[in-house]
Motif scaffolding. Structure first.
Motif, PDB file in Angstrom:
ATOM      1  N   LYS A  53      -5.322   2.890  18.481  1.00 47.19           N
ATOM      2  CA  LYS A  53      -4.603   3.533  17.371  1.00 47.19           C
ATOM      3  C   LYS A  53      -3.927   2.518  16.441  1.00 47.19           C
ATOM      4  O   LYS A  53      -4.121   2.552  15.214  1.00 47.19           O
ATOM      5  N   GLU A  54      -3.186   1.593  17.034  1.00 50.17           N
ATOM      6  CA  GLU A  54      -2.383   0.711  16.179  1.00 50.17           C
ATOM      7  C   GLU A  54      -3.237  -0.180  15.291  1.00 50.17           C
ATOM      8  O   GLU A  54      -3.004  -0.276  14.086  1.00 50.17           O
ATOM      9  N   THR A  55      -4.243  -0.818  15.893  1.00 51.23           N
ATOM     10  CA  THR A  55      -5.087  -1.709  15.067  1.00 51.23           C
ATOM     11  C   THR A  55      -5.877  -0.906  14.042  1.00 51.23           C
ATOM     12  O   THR A  55      -6.015  -1.326  12.887  1.00 51.23           O
ATOM     13  N   PHE A  56      -6.396   0.243  14.441  1.00 47.55           N
ATOM     14  CA  PHE A  56      -7.221   1.034  13.505  1.00 47.55           C
ATOM     15  C   PHE A  56      -6.374   1.490  12.321  1.00 47.55           C
ATOM     16  O   PHE A  56      -6.774   1.347  11.164  1.00 47.55           O
ATOM     17  N   ILE A  57      -5.192   2.013  12.611  1.00 47.26           N
ATOM     18  CA  ILE A  57      -4.348   2.503  11.505  1.00 47.26           C
ATOM     19  C   ILE A  57      -3.917   1.347  10.602  1.00 47.26           C
ATOM     20  O   ILE A  57      -3.911   1.475   9.380  1.00 47.26           O
ATOM     21  N   ALA A  58      -3.614   0.203  11.209  1.00 49.41           N
ATOM     22  CA  ALA A  58      -3.197  -0.947  10.386  1.00 49.41           C
ATOM     23  C   ALA A  58      -4.310  -1.332   9.403  1.00 49.41           C
ATOM     24  O   ALA A  58      -4.050  -1.576   8.217  1.00 49.41           O
ATOM     25  N   GLN A  59      -5.557  -1.334   9.886  1.00 46.76           N
ATOM     26  CA  GLN A  59      -6.665  -1.694   8.991  1.00 46.76           C
ATOM     27  C   GLN A  59      -6.940  -0.594   7.963  1.00 46.76           C
ATOM     28  O   GLN A  59      -7.300  -0.865   6.827  1.00 46.76           O
ATOM     29  N   LEU A  60      -6.741   0.639   8.411  1.00 46.66           N
ATOM     30  CA  LEU A  60      -6.928   1.774   7.503  1.00 46.66           C
ATOM     31  C   LEU A  60      -5.908   1.714   6.358  1.00 46.66           C
ATOM     32  O   LEU A  60      -6.248   1.951   5.187  1.00 46.66           O
ATOM     33  N   VAL A  61      -4.683   1.370   6.698  1.00 44.52           N
ATOM     34  CA  VAL A  61      -3.621   1.260   5.685  1.00 44.52           C
ATOM     35  C   VAL A  61      -4.013   0.206   4.646  1.00 44.52           C
ATOM     36  O   VAL A  61      -3.899   0.437   3.440  1.00 44.52           O
ATOM     37  N   GLN A  62      -4.525  -0.924   5.113  1.00 42.58           N
ATOM     38  CA  GLN A  62      -4.965  -1.978   4.173  1.00 42.58           C
ATOM     39  C   GLN A  62      -6.034  -1.441   3.233  1.00 42.58           C
ATOM     40  O   GLN A  62      -5.996  -1.676   2.027  1.00 42.58           O
ATOM     41  N   LYS A  63      -6.978  -0.700   3.793  1.00 39.85           N
ATOM     42  CA  LYS A  63      -8.068  -0.169   2.956  1.00 39.85           C
ATOM     43  C   LYS A  63      -7.528   0.854   1.953  1.00 39.85           C
ATOM     44  O   LYS A  63      -7.943   0.871   0.796  1.00 39.85           O
ATOM     45  N   PHE A  64      -6.616   1.711   2.403  1.00 40.88           N
ATOM     46  CA  PHE A  64      -6.042   2.713   1.495  1.00 40.88           C
ATOM     47  C   PHE A  64      -5.280   2.015   0.358  1.00 40.88           C
ATOM     48  O   PHE A  64      -5.361   2.418  -0.786  1.00 40.88           O
ATOM     49  N   GLN A  65      -4.533   0.957   0.722  1.00 45.95           N
ATOM     50  CA  GLN A  65      -3.716   0.293  -0.296  1.00 45.95           C
ATOM     51  C   GLN A  65      -4.564  -0.486  -1.298  1.00 45.95           C
ATOM     52  O   GLN A  65      -4.119  -0.769  -2.399  1.00 45.95           O
ATOM     53  N   ALA A  66      -5.792  -0.813  -0.899  1.00 43.56           N
ATOM     54  CA  ALA A  66      -6.672  -1.553  -1.824  1.00 43.56           C
ATOM     55  C   ALA A  66      -7.423  -0.612  -2.769  1.00 43.56           C
ATOM     56  O   ALA A  66      -8.090  -1.071  -3.705  1.00 43.56           O
ATOM     57  N   LEU A  67      -7.332   0.696  -2.525  1.00 40.38           N
ATOM     58  CA  LEU A  67      -8.091   1.643  -3.356  1.00 40.38           C
ATOM     59  C   LEU A  67      -7.509   1.696  -4.765  1.00 40.38           C
ATOM     60  O   LEU A  67      -6.283   1.715  -4.931  1.00 40.38           O
ATOM     61  N   LYS A  68      -8.400   1.749  -5.753  1.00 41.98           N
ATOM     62  CA  LYS A  68      -7.935   1.847  -7.142  1.00 41.98           C
ATOM     63  C   LYS A  68      -8.014   3.314  -7.578  1.00 41.98           C
ATOM     64  O   LYS A  68      -9.033   3.976  -7.371  1.00 41.98           O
ATOM     65  N   VAL A  69      -6.931   3.773  -8.179  1.00 40.83           N
ATOM     66  CA  VAL A  69      -6.883   5.149  -8.670  1.00 40.83           C
ATOM     67  C   VAL A  69      -6.835   5.093 -10.189  1.00 40.83           C
ATOM     68  O   VAL A  69      -6.089   4.284 -10.763  1.00 40.83           O
ATOM     69  N   GLY A  70      -7.633   5.916 -10.850  1.00 42.91           N
ATOM     70  CA  GLY A  70      -7.630   5.899 -12.314  1.00 42.91           C
ATOM     71  C   GLY A  70      -8.527   6.975 -12.883  1.00 42.91           C
ATOM     72  O   GLY A  70      -9.076   7.801 -12.143  1.00 42.91           O
ATOM     73  N   PRO A  71      -8.688   6.970 -14.206  1.00 41.61           N
ATOM     74  CA  PRO A  71      -9.499   8.011 -14.845  1.00 41.61           C
ATOM     75  C   PRO A  71     -10.960   7.937 -14.404  1.00 41.61           C
ATOM     76  O   PRO A  71     -11.460   6.844 -14.097  1.00 41.61           O
ATOM     77  N   GLY A  72     -11.615   9.087 -14.412  1.00 39.20           N
ATOM     78  CA  GLY A  72     -13.012   9.148 -13.982  1.00 39.20           C
ATOM     79  C   GLY A  72     -13.884   8.139 -14.704  1.00 39.20           C
ATOM     80  O   GLY A  72     -14.711   7.471 -14.085  1.00 39.20           O
ATOM     81  N   GLU A  73     -13.699   8.033 -15.993  1.00 33.20           N
ATOM     82  CA  GLU A  73     -14.581   7.160 -16.776  1.00 33.20           C
ATOM     83  C   GLU A  73     -14.386   5.680 -16.465  1.00 33.20           C
ATOM     84  O   GLU A  73     -15.274   4.871 -16.728  1.00 33.20           O
ATOM     85  N   ALA A  74     -13.223   5.304 -15.904  1.00 34.91           N
ATOM     86  CA  ALA A  74     -13.020   3.901 -15.518  1.00 34.91           C
ATOM     87  C   ALA A  74     -13.807   3.584 -14.254  1.00 34.91           C
ATOM     88  O   ALA A  74     -13.955   2.430 -13.873  1.00 34.91           O
ATOM     89  N   ASP A  75     -14.296   4.622 -13.619  1.00 34.90           N
ATOM     90  CA  ASP A  75     -15.155   4.509 -12.433  1.00 34.90           C
ATOM     91  C   ASP A  75     -14.517   3.666 -11.328  1.00 34.90           C
ATOM     92  O   ASP A  75     -15.172   2.786 -10.756  1.00 34.90           O
ATOM     93  N   VAL A  76     -13.269   3.937 -11.041  1.00 35.26           N
ATOM     94  CA  VAL A  76     -12.593   3.264  -9.930  1.00 35.26           C
ATOM     95  C   VAL A  76     -12.840   4.071  -8.648  1.00 35.26           C
ATOM     96  O   VAL A  76     -13.685   4.955  -8.627  1.00 35.26           O
ATOM     97  N   ASP A  77     -12.077   3.783  -7.584  1.00 33.29           N
ATOM     98  CA  ASP A  77     -12.379   4.434  -6.303  1.00 33.29           C
ATOM     99  C   ASP A  77     -12.039   5.927  -6.291  1.00 33.29           C
ATOM    100  O   ASP A  77     -12.723   6.724  -5.663  1.00 33.29           O
ATOM    101  N   MET A  78     -10.953   6.269  -6.958  1.00 29.32           N
ATOM    102  CA  MET A  78     -10.505   7.664  -6.868  1.00 29.32           C
ATOM    103  C   MET A  78      -9.945   8.152  -8.201  1.00 29.32           C
ATOM    104  O   MET A  78      -9.183   7.432  -8.855  1.00 29.32           O
ATOM    105  N   GLY A  79     -10.327   9.352  -8.584  1.00 26.57           N
ATOM    106  CA  GLY A  79      -9.854   9.933  -9.835  1.00 26.57           C
ATOM    107  C   GLY A  79      -8.630  10.807  -9.609  1.00 26.57           C
ATOM    108  O   GLY A  79      -8.013  10.779  -8.543  1.00 26.57           O
ATOM    109  N   PRO A  80      -8.279  11.614 -10.612  1.00 26.64           N
ATOM    110  CA  PRO A  80      -7.114  12.491 -10.511  1.00 26.64           C
ATOM    111  C   PRO A  80      -7.431  13.769  -9.735  1.00 26.64           C
ATOM    112  O   PRO A  80      -8.593  14.036  -9.421  1.00 26.64           O
TER     113      PRO A  80
END
Ligand code: NAD
Length: 484
Positions: free
Chosen positions: A295-322
């Motif tokens: 649990k601890e190692t998996f969540i720690a790595q998952l947190v890193q991946k979540f924090q690296a995700l880019k959020v933005g408008p659809g047309e900017a084609d980042v990881d996640m839109g609104p």
């Protein structure tokens, strides 16, 4: 402002000014089009036209293989306009362009997959006795109503319309009030190719126009994708006229990660399964069930991946839109605020303001932990980029947790142990189980639907053809000429 007309009985129908509804781009919060809020009269007219068209000699005379050819012709047309249509879907739903492109490709593939099936919807003969030929034939059901939600408009329109046209029905599509653009594009093509009344598009508020359609006494089948309460309302309304339904009602799908899994693969699978379309996906992997020892190692790595995700408008084609709209945004941000107060937020949990897109509906991808298995956060569909983590120590506990919600749409199992993986797959109550992947190949060919409150029936694959046919048994007595 672009006004999107409905197609009723082969004619483009516009609303009066007071019946217009705004369509927004969730990335910018700007109005990009307007639709008609259909009246009961519009719906009655469409059903009448569909009945006339369905029973017409013109439609009966079109051969099954010709319907198939039409489907593949349409698949080619979709691909030719893929970039233009991807932009439409991206602006309408807010999803990143790459995801919109995948949706357009999937739509083309639904039509392509079924084109060769149109003239292979075969019946059967049953041996009864000498002198009787007993034939079982599969006929179209008649008028099929397709109520499409806003999260995957073109894919969900395509998957059922392809099957309904392949089997020879008259189709009425009701697009979601928020996302009519690609369904309109589909309608423009079918309008020029099919006899009037065979393909019609109705727009408007689901809670008003939906019941006009679902309670209509002259329709023959309803396919609906959306929430459980609305699915129940659709089913009740259909029951009044004994009309069959195919319901796909979402889920709270688990990704079950065992300690022996390929962790990098599992991490990527878990992230993708929850952030696709900002978590507004019926099959989103909304729960992570992780074996206690990792649990601890998996969540720690998952947190890193979540924090690296880019959020933005659809047309900017980042990881996640609104999120889709203000209603979704208010629902999710209120829930995140409460989760923060309760101390469950591991990462994320905030709303986001994106420079230049201040009116868009952005939230952070979020991980929640410490939640009890019976808490609403672990039980109810959130429909946002929110992953709820639960832990287990034994295989049986993992299975019990996976099955502990009212839903049963999809499950992911991550383990290198063939026994564990197969055993869990056999015990999980879900319509689709993925082992060491999640959502393989888009699933065009695979039956898709839910156990428990996730729905009734299956879309996609060849099995979808069954929804749009009914069975007739014809027994023919014959005798030698001198005994007639
Ligand atoms: P909903 O189930 O109320 O509506 C889904 C679609 O059905 C809408 O786009 C609407 O046009 C139509 N509709 C609404 N009321 C209707 C009625 N009485 N009769 C016929 N059609 C009707 O969902 P929503 O309000 O758009 O979203 C609320 C929640 O539903 C979401 O947060 C999510 O949890 C869930 N949802 C699930 C899916 C899915 O793919 N399973 C899709 C959309 C929403």
């Amino acid at each position: 402002m672009k006004k999107i007309p409905m197609l009723i009985n082969g004619e483009w129908v516009h609303a009066s000014m007071e019946a217009l509804l705004d369509v927004m781009n969730p990335s910018t919060g700007e109005v990009i089009a307007q639709i008609t809020n259909a009246s009961k009269t519009h719906v009655d007219k469409a059903v009448r036209a569909a009945r006339v068209a369905f029973e017409s000699e013109e439609w009966r005379k079109i051969k099954a293989y010709e319907r198939g050819q039409l489907l593949v012709e349409f698949a080619h047309y979709i691909r030719k306009h893929a970039e233009e249509w991807s932009l439409l879907e991206c602006r309408d739903v807010g999803k990143p362009l790459t995801q919109a492109r995948a949706d357009i490709e999937a739509a083309a593939r639904y039509f392509e997959f079924l084109w060769g099936a149109a003239d292979k919807v075969m019946g059967d003969t049953i041996p009864i006795e000498d002198g009787i030929l007993n034939a079982v034939v599969l006929e179209p059901v008649g008028i099929t109503v397709h109520i499409v939600p806003w999260n995957y408009p073109i894919q969900i329109t395509a998957r059922s319309v392809a099957a309904a046209i392949a089997t020879g029905n008259a189709v009425i599509v009701k697009s979601a009030e928020d996302t009519p653009l690609t369904t309109h594009a589909i309608t423009e093509w079918f309008a020029g190719k099919l006899p009037r009344g065979i393909f019609q598009h109705i727009t408007g508020l689901g809670r008003e126009v939906g019941p006009y359609l679902t309670s209509h006494p002259d329709i023959n089948h309803i396919t609906f994708t959306g929430s459980v309460p609305t699915g129940i309302a659709v089913m009740k309304s259909a029951a009044e006229n004994v009309v069959p339904v195919t319901l796909e009602l979402g889920g709270k799908s688990p990704n079950i990660v065992f300690a022996d899994a390929n962790m990098e693969q599992a991490l990527d699978g878990v992230v993708r399964a929850i952030i696709q379309n900002a978590g507004q996906t019926c099959s989103a992997g909304a729960r992570l069930l992780i074996e206690e020892s990792v649990k601890e190692t998996f969540i720690a790595q998952l947190v890193q991946k979540f924090q690296a995700l880019k959020v933005g408008p659809g047309e900017a084609d980042v990881d996640m839109g609104p999120l889709l709209n203000e209603r979704q945004y208010t629902k999710i941000s209120t829930l995140l605020q409460k989760a923060k107060e309760d101390g469950y937020v591991v990462t994320g949990g905030e709303t986001l303001t994106i420079e230049g897109y201040e009116k868009g509906y952005y939230v952070e991808p979020t991980i929640l932990a410490g939640v009890e298995a019976n808490d609403a956060l672990a039980q109810e569909e959130i429909f946002g980029p929110v992953l709820t983590v639960l832990t287990f120590t034994t295989v049986e506990e993992a299975i019990a947790l996976a099955n502990s919600t009212d839903y049963g749409l999809v499950a992911g199992v991550w383990s290198k142990d063939i026994d564990t993986a197969h055993y869990v797959a056999s015990r999980v109550q879900a319509g689709q189980v993925f082992i060491n992947n999640y959502g393989a190949a888009g699933g065009i060919q695979m039956p898709f639907g839910g156990y428990k409150k996730s729905g009734i029936g299956r879309e996609k694959g060849f099995v979808a053809l069954r929804n749009y046919t009914q069975m007739k048994n014809i027994a023919i007595r014959y005798a030698p000429p001198n005994q007639i």
